[in-house]
Design a protein around this motif. Structure first.
Motif, PDB file in Angstrom:
ATOM      1  N   ASN A 147      -7.580  12.272   6.287  1.00  0.00           N
ATOM      2  CA  ASN A 147      -8.897  12.293   5.630  1.00  0.00           C
ATOM      3  C   ASN A 147      -9.951  12.504   6.716  1.00  0.00           C
ATOM      4  O   ASN A 147      -9.629  12.532   7.915  1.00  0.00           O
ATOM      5  CB  ASN A 147      -9.149  10.992   4.833  1.00  0.00           C
ATOM      6  N   ILE A 203       3.913   7.473  -8.770  1.00  0.00           N
ATOM      7  CA  ILE A 203       3.460   7.357  -7.380  1.00  0.00           C
ATOM      8  C   ILE A 203       3.378   8.731  -6.720  1.00  0.00           C
ATOM      9  O   ILE A 203       2.465   9.005  -5.934  1.00  0.00           O
ATOM     10  CB  ILE A 203       4.356   6.356  -6.622  1.00  0.00           C
ATOM     11  N   ILE A 228      -4.203  12.210  -3.956  1.00  0.00           N
ATOM     12  CA  ILE A 228      -4.886  11.840  -2.703  1.00  0.00           C
ATOM     13  C   ILE A 228      -4.850  13.018  -1.727  1.00  0.00           C
ATOM     14  O   ILE A 228      -5.825  13.327  -1.054  1.00  0.00           O
ATOM     15  CB  ILE A 228      -4.239  10.576  -2.073  1.00  0.00           C
ATOM     16  N   ILE A 277       0.844  -1.208   0.000  1.00  0.00           N
ATOM     17  CA  ILE A 277       0.000   0.000   0.000  1.00  0.00           C
ATOM     18  C   ILE A 277       0.874   1.251   0.000  1.00  0.00           C
ATOM     19  O   ILE A 277       0.696   2.166  -0.810  1.00  0.00           O
ATOM     20  CB  ILE A 277      -0.914   0.014   1.257  1.00  0.00           C
ATOM     21  N   ASP A 299       8.787   5.361  -2.911  1.00  0.00           N
ATOM     22  CA  ASP A 299       7.475   5.878  -3.313  1.00  0.00           C
ATOM     23  C   ASP A 299       7.633   7.259  -3.963  1.00  0.00           C
ATOM     24  O   ASP A 299       6.678   7.993  -4.112  1.00  0.00           O
ATOM     25  CB  ASP A 299       6.477   5.922  -2.144  1.00  0.00           C
ATOM     26  N   ASN A 354       0.097  10.101  -7.722  1.00  0.00           N
ATOM     27  CA  ASN A 354      -0.973   9.464  -6.938  1.00  0.00           C
ATOM     28  C   ASN A 354      -1.060  10.084  -5.543  1.00  0.00           C
ATOM     29  O   ASN A 354      -2.139  10.429  -5.066  1.00  0.00           O
ATOM     30  CB  ASN A 354      -0.709   7.948  -6.845  1.00  0.00           C
ATOM     31  N   ARG A 355       0.102  10.256  -4.872  1.00  0.00           N
ATOM     32  CA  ARG A 355       0.086  10.801  -3.511  1.00  0.00           C
ATOM     33  C   ARG A 355      -0.428  12.234  -3.494  1.00  0.00           C
ATOM     34  O   ARG A 355      -1.185  12.624  -2.610  1.00  0.00           O
ATOM     35  CB  ARG A 355       1.480  10.693  -2.888  1.00  0.00           C
ATOM     36  N   ALA A 377       2.717   1.866  -3.193  1.00  0.00           N
ATOM     37  CA  ALA A 377       1.878   2.372  -4.293  1.00  0.00           C
ATOM     38  C   ALA A 377       1.453   3.823  -4.047  1.00  0.00           C
ATOM     39  O   ALA A 377       0.826   4.444  -4.901  1.00  0.00           O
ATOM     40  CB  ALA A 377       0.647   1.489  -4.448  1.00  0.00           C
ATOM     41  N   GLY A 378       1.772   4.345  -2.852  1.00  0.00           N
ATOM     42  CA  GLY A 378       1.377   5.719  -2.524  1.00  0.00           C
ATOM     43  C   GLY A 378      -0.082   5.822  -2.129  1.00  0.00           C
ATOM     44  O   GLY A 378      -0.647   6.912  -2.086  1.00  0.00           O
ATOM     45  N   ASP A 379      -0.721   4.683  -1.833  1.00  0.00           N
ATOM     46  CA  ASP A 379      -2.119   4.709  -1.391  1.00  0.00           C
ATOM     47  C   ASP A 379      -2.182   4.874   0.123  1.00  0.00           C
ATOM     48  O   ASP A 379      -1.171   4.747   0.812  1.00  0.00           O
ATOM     49  CB  ASP A 379      -2.822   3.409  -1.808  1.00  0.00           C
ATOM     50  N   LEU A 380      -3.394   5.116   0.639  1.00  0.00           N
ATOM     51  CA  LEU A 380      -3.541   5.263   2.084  1.00  0.00           C
ATOM     52  C   LEU A 380      -3.742   3.901   2.740  1.00  0.00           C
ATOM     53  O   LEU A 380      -4.517   3.076   2.259  1.00  0.00           O
ATOM     54  CB  LEU A 380      -4.725   6.168   2.434  1.00  0.00           C
ATOM     55  N   GLU A 428      -8.347  14.257  -0.506  1.00  0.00           N
ATOM     56  CA  GLU A 428      -8.778  13.822   0.831  1.00  0.00           C
ATOM     57  C   GLU A 428      -8.205  14.645   1.987  1.00  0.00           C
ATOM     58  O   GLU A 428      -8.869  14.812   3.009  1.00  0.00           O
ATOM     59  CB  GLU A 428      -8.391  12.344   1.037  1.00  0.00           C
TER      60      GLU A 428
END
Ligand code: ADP
Length: 207
Positions: A96, A147, A154, A59, A142, A150-151, A62-65, A158
């Motif tokens: 978020n 990536i 987000i 996670i 990351d 993506n960050r 991938a730079g996701d939360l 958020e």
């Protein structure tokens, strides 16, 4: 311990590449409070190969939360340590609305609340430029082009909106994050002093 006997519960928020990690540590040192960076905790767990690290590795890369429950539990545990009783500097949490609600609930249950939110304002092209530079210097995995995008997306979708909630509470200090590291640090300390938060002398001297 915190300056002048008051609590110092701070949050630092800013886009990737805003320098929030660096500035957050400086503020925490000067106030003698722990700096709590969720990103640092995740990275340490990933490199240490812990169970938490294994759960969050793909996670974070991938730079996701990371899911809110996991992140919130980690922050609650950390803020429950004795050294965070009178103050802390949160970096990277909440990110978020769900996490903001979780943090509110936790602090409220202890009769506490955030005292100040330091918002570092850096234009997108400047933060992208700094991230590319950091990618070359530090090789954080990351920090690749895709990536990073993506960050930042987000962040804008958020994280930026939660600043509105804190703004309505009147606790946001807006700081121009463009300039030398020292200039930005000085702006942060001036804004905190305006709100009655002054670092303890001995902590500031040893920082
Ligand atoms: P940056 O702000 O530059 O993306 P951080 O060190 O704050 O760097 O966070 C790195 C990564 O750790 C995030 O991309 C995300 O995967 C994870 N992370 C950090 N904080 C949180 C959070 N509050 N909620 C969910 N994931 C988080």
């Amino acid at each position: 311990m915190t300056g002048s006997g008051v609590s110092a519960r701070f949050l630092i928020v800013g886009p990737q590449g805003s320098g929030k990690g660096t500035q957050g540590v400086l503020v925490a040192e000067a106030f003698g409070i722990p700096s709590v960076s969720t990103g640092d905790v995740f990275r340490a767990n990933i490199s240490g190969g812990t169970e938490l690290g294994q759960k969050v590795k793909s996670i974070v890369e991938a730079g996701d939360l990371v899911p809110d429950e996991l992140t919130t539990e980690l922050v609650r545990d950390r803020l429950s340590q004795p050294d965070a009783a009178l103050g802390f500097l949160l970096d990277g949490y909440p990110r978020n609305q769900g996490q903001l609600d979780d943090l509110d609930e936790f602090l409220r249950s202890r009769g506490e609340s955030l005292d100040a939110v330091i918002e570092l304002i850096v234009p997108r092209d400047e933060s992208v430029r700094r991230l590319h530079q950091r990618a070359v210097e530090q090789g954080r995995n990351d920090d690749t082009e895709e990536i990073i995008a993506n960050r930042l997306a987000i962040y804008e979708r958020e994280t930026a909106p939660i600043l509105g909630v804190y703004r309505d509470r009147g606790i946001v200090a807006e700081i121009d994050g463009v300039g030398s590291l020292d200039e930005v640090t000085a702006r942060i300390f001036a804004a905190l002093a305006d709100r009655g938060f002054k670092p303890v002398a001995d902590a500031a001297a040893s920082a």
